[in-house]
Design a protein around this motif. Structure first.
Motif, PDB file in Angstrom:
ATOM      1  N   ASP A   1       0.856  -1.181   0.000  1.00 51.20           N
ATOM      2  CA  ASP A   1       0.000   0.000   0.000  1.00 51.20           C
ATOM      3  C   ASP A   1       0.898   1.239   0.000  1.00 51.20           C
ATOM      4  O   ASP A   1       2.129   1.130   0.097  1.00 51.20           O
ATOM      5  CB  ASP A   1      -0.956  -0.025   1.202  1.00 51.20           C
ATOM      6  N   PRO A   2       0.322   2.444  -0.121  1.00 53.20           N
ATOM      7  CA  PRO A   2       1.160   3.646  -0.192  1.00 53.20           C
ATOM      8  C   PRO A   2       2.117   3.801   0.989  1.00 53.20           C
ATOM      9  O   PRO A   2       3.259   4.234   0.808  1.00 53.20           O
ATOM     10  CB  PRO A   2       0.125   4.783  -0.225  1.00 53.20           C
ATOM     11  N   ASN A   3       1.670   3.443   2.201  1.00 51.37           N
ATOM     12  CA  ASN A   3       2.569   3.522   3.352  1.00 51.37           C
ATOM     13  C   ASN A   3       3.724   2.535   3.200  1.00 51.37           C
ATOM     14  O   ASN A   3       4.873   2.847   3.537  1.00 51.37           O
ATOM     15  CB  ASN A   3       1.811   3.232   4.650  1.00 51.37           C
ATOM     16  N   GLY A   4       3.406   1.339   2.702  1.00 53.74           N
ATOM     17  CA  GLY A   4       4.435   0.333   2.494  1.00 53.74           C
ATOM     18  C   GLY A   4       5.443   0.766   1.452  1.00 53.74           C
ATOM     19  O   GLY A   4       6.653   0.521   1.593  1.00 53.74           O
ATOM     20  N   VAL A   5       4.966   1.407   0.391  1.00 55.11           N
ATOM     21  CA  VAL A   5       5.866   1.908  -0.658  1.00 55.11           C
ATOM     22  C   VAL A   5       6.790   2.978  -0.081  1.00 55.11           C
ATOM     23  O   VAL A   5       7.994   3.000  -0.361  1.00 55.11           O
ATOM     24  CB  VAL A   5       5.054   2.459  -1.844  1.00 55.11           C
ATOM     25  N   ALA A   6       6.226   3.866   0.737  1.00 50.87           N
ATOM     26  CA  ALA A   6       7.045   4.911   1.364  1.00 50.87           C
ATOM     27  C   ALA A   6       8.089   4.295   2.292  1.00 50.87           C
ATOM     28  O   ALA A   6       9.236   4.749   2.336  1.00 50.87           O
ATOM     29  CB  ALA A   6       6.151   5.881   2.135  1.00 50.87           C
TER      30      ALA A   6
ATOM     31  N   ARG B   1      10.853   2.877   0.221  1.00 56.30           N
ATOM     32  CA  ARG B   1      11.712   3.963  -0.262  1.00 56.30           C
ATOM     33  C   ARG B   1      12.735   4.345   0.804  1.00 56.30           C
ATOM     34  O   ARG B   1      13.913   4.553   0.511  1.00 56.30           O
ATOM     35  CB  ARG B   1      10.857   5.174  -0.618  1.00 56.30           C
ATOM     36  N   ALA B   2      12.276   4.407   2.057  1.00 55.29           N
ATOM     37  CA  ALA B   2      13.183   4.740   3.154  1.00 55.29           C
ATOM     38  C   ALA B   2      14.257   3.670   3.321  1.00 55.29           C
ATOM     39  O   ALA B   2      15.424   3.984   3.583  1.00 55.29           O
ATOM     40  CB  ALA B   2      12.394   4.904   4.450  1.00 55.29           C
ATOM     41  N   VAL B   3      13.882   2.400   3.155  1.00 57.52           N
ATOM     42  CA  VAL B   3      14.846   1.303   3.242  1.00 57.52           C
ATOM     43  C   VAL B   3      15.902   1.455   2.152  1.00 57.52           C
ATOM     44  O   VAL B   3      17.110   1.283   2.400  1.00 57.52           O
ATOM     45  CB  VAL B   3      14.143  -0.062   3.131  1.00 57.52           C
ATOM     46  N   PHE B   4      15.467   1.756   0.929  1.00 60.53           N
ATOM     47  CA  PHE B   4      16.408   1.923  -0.179  1.00 60.53           C
ATOM     48  C   PHE B   4      17.411   3.036   0.124  1.00 60.53           C
ATOM     49  O   PHE B   4      18.610   2.906  -0.137  1.00 60.53           O
ATOM     50  CB  PHE B   4      15.667   2.245  -1.477  1.00 60.53           C
ATOM     51  N   ARG B   5      16.900   4.145   0.669  1.00 62.72           N
ATOM     52  CA  ARG B   5      17.784   5.268   0.965  1.00 62.72           C
ATOM     53  C   ARG B   5      18.777   4.906   2.068  1.00 62.72           C
ATOM     54  O   ARG B   5      19.950   5.305   2.023  1.00 62.72           O
ATOM     55  CB  ARG B   5      16.946   6.482   1.372  1.00 62.72           C
ATOM     56  N   GLU B   6      18.322   4.150   3.062  1.00 66.66           N
ATOM     57  CA  GLU B   6      19.225   3.712   4.133  1.00 66.66           C
ATOM     58  C   GLU B   6      20.317   2.813   3.574  1.00 66.66           C
ATOM     59  O   GLU B   6      21.495   2.941   3.940  1.00 66.66           O
ATOM     60  CB  GLU B   6      18.437   2.956   5.206  1.00 66.66           C
ATOM     61  N   MET B   7      19.923   1.907   2.686  1.00 69.01           N
ATOM     62  CA  MET B   7      20.896   0.978   2.126  1.00 69.01           C
ATOM     63  C   MET B   7      21.908   1.716   1.249  1.00 69.01           C
ATOM     64  O   MET B   7      23.104   1.419   1.282  1.00 69.01           O
ATOM     65  CB  MET B   7      20.188  -0.117   1.338  1.00 69.01           C
TER      66      MET B   7
END
Length: 325
Positions: free
Chosen positions: A166-171, A174-180
């Motif tokens: 869902d939109p919250n999950g997508v957000a 995105r945060a996980v990708f930026r952390e990685m």
């Protein structure tokens, strides 16, 4: 450390009489996030399968971290994490048990702590003791992402990682990708969530009909003419009502609502002069009975680039070192 974490050079694959991938070449810079785009059936999943050694290429070479020797590449897989488009789960296992099983399989040190850390990172800490079979599709996707992150790979390749979220999950993803990325991990992922890709990707690779048709920074590809800039229009009338009128205007390629009284418009044949384009849109909408309050130009979005690349047949492959006219 190699400048490019991954180099794909001339990959080709046929299944019977069907040529699924033809001379695909692109690179992924170390420490960056690269989006892998294209319509369904473009060949993206086949390319990912060849990169991971799951599909044998008919021709071409793959280089990981500066190494092309196929015998040595087999040992490089431990430095890579790969999430398939529809990964399998063990429905009777809890999320915690699932990750602990793979942590032991991978030989992850301090497995218990690593499992807790990874569950927390993908937002499943509160669901650690629940069975995967009781998870939603999006939660299962998170658990599978956690699995491929367990061994702290240097390179992550993800096929539709936001599928089912869902939109919250997508957000959150995105945060996980930026952390990685902040941790120095290189990511290559495919998705149809173009707005999300635009927020996190340093570069993109476009495929169509088995071939790479563009490769580079989204802004450079757009500047090369693959994407059409849009015009933001403020109307007196509500946007939802105005869209019905705009749909009947012949010279407009597309329009979508971007605010209560704002629409974004792309012309079928935009003139070179932005001022002329603004005047033309104002005249077209006024002739259709709408009250135009303002027309402002904007830059092409990743969606504009995607449509520009996949609708008409491009005449050439764009590379970031091409001369921009």
């Amino acid at each position: 450390m190699a400048t490019h974490a991954l180099v794909v050079d001339g990959l080709t694959k046929a299944f019977g009489a069907k040529l699924a991938v033809r001379q695909a070449s692109f690179s992924v810079a170390s420490g960056e996030v690269t989006g892998f785009l294209g319509p369904n059936g473009a060949g993206k999943t086949t390319v990912m399968g060849m990169i991971m050694g799951l599909v044998e290429p008919d021709a071409g070479e793959i280089e990981f971290f500066g190494i092309r020797d196929r015998r040595r590449l087999a040992g490089m897989r431990t430095r890579i994490g790969y999430l398939q488009e529809r990964p399998r789960i063990y429905p009777d296992m809890t999320a915690k048990a699932y990750l602990r099983f793979f942590a032991d399989l991978y030989g992850v040190p301090e497995a218990a702590a690593r499992v807790r850390e990874t569950l927390d990172r993908v937002g499943l800490r509160q669901a650690a003791e629940r069975r995967l079979g009781a998870f939603s599709r999006g939660m299962q996707q998170r658990a599978c992402l956690a699995r491929v992150m367990l061994h702290r790979p240097e390179f992550l390749m993800l096929d539709e990682p936001t599928l089912g979220l869902d939109p919250n999950g997508v957000a959150d993803m995105r945060a996980v990708f930026r952390e990685m990325k902040a941790d120095g991990v290189t990511l290559l992922f495919s998705s149809h969530q173009l707005a999300e890709m635009e927020r996190v990707c340093d570069s993109v690779v476009f495929m169509r009909e088995g071939a790479v048709i563009a490769d580079g920074r989204p802004c450079d590809i757009a500047a090369a003419g693959w994407g059409q800039g849009g015009l933001q229009v403020e109307l007196f009338e509500p946007a939802v009502e105005a869209l019905r009128v705009i749909a009947s205007v012949n010279d407009i390629e597309g329009a979508r609502q971007v605010g209560p009284q704002h629409v974004r418009i792309v012309l079928k044949t935009p003139p070179d002069d932005v001022r002329a384009a603004r005047a033309r849109v104002a005249a077209l909408l006024s002739a259709a009975g709408l009250t135009v309050l303002s027309v402002d130009a904007d830059t092409p979005t990743l969606e504009d680039v995607f449509l520009g690349l996949t609708r008409p047949e491009p005449s050439a492959v764009y590379r970031p070192d091409d001369t921009l006219n």
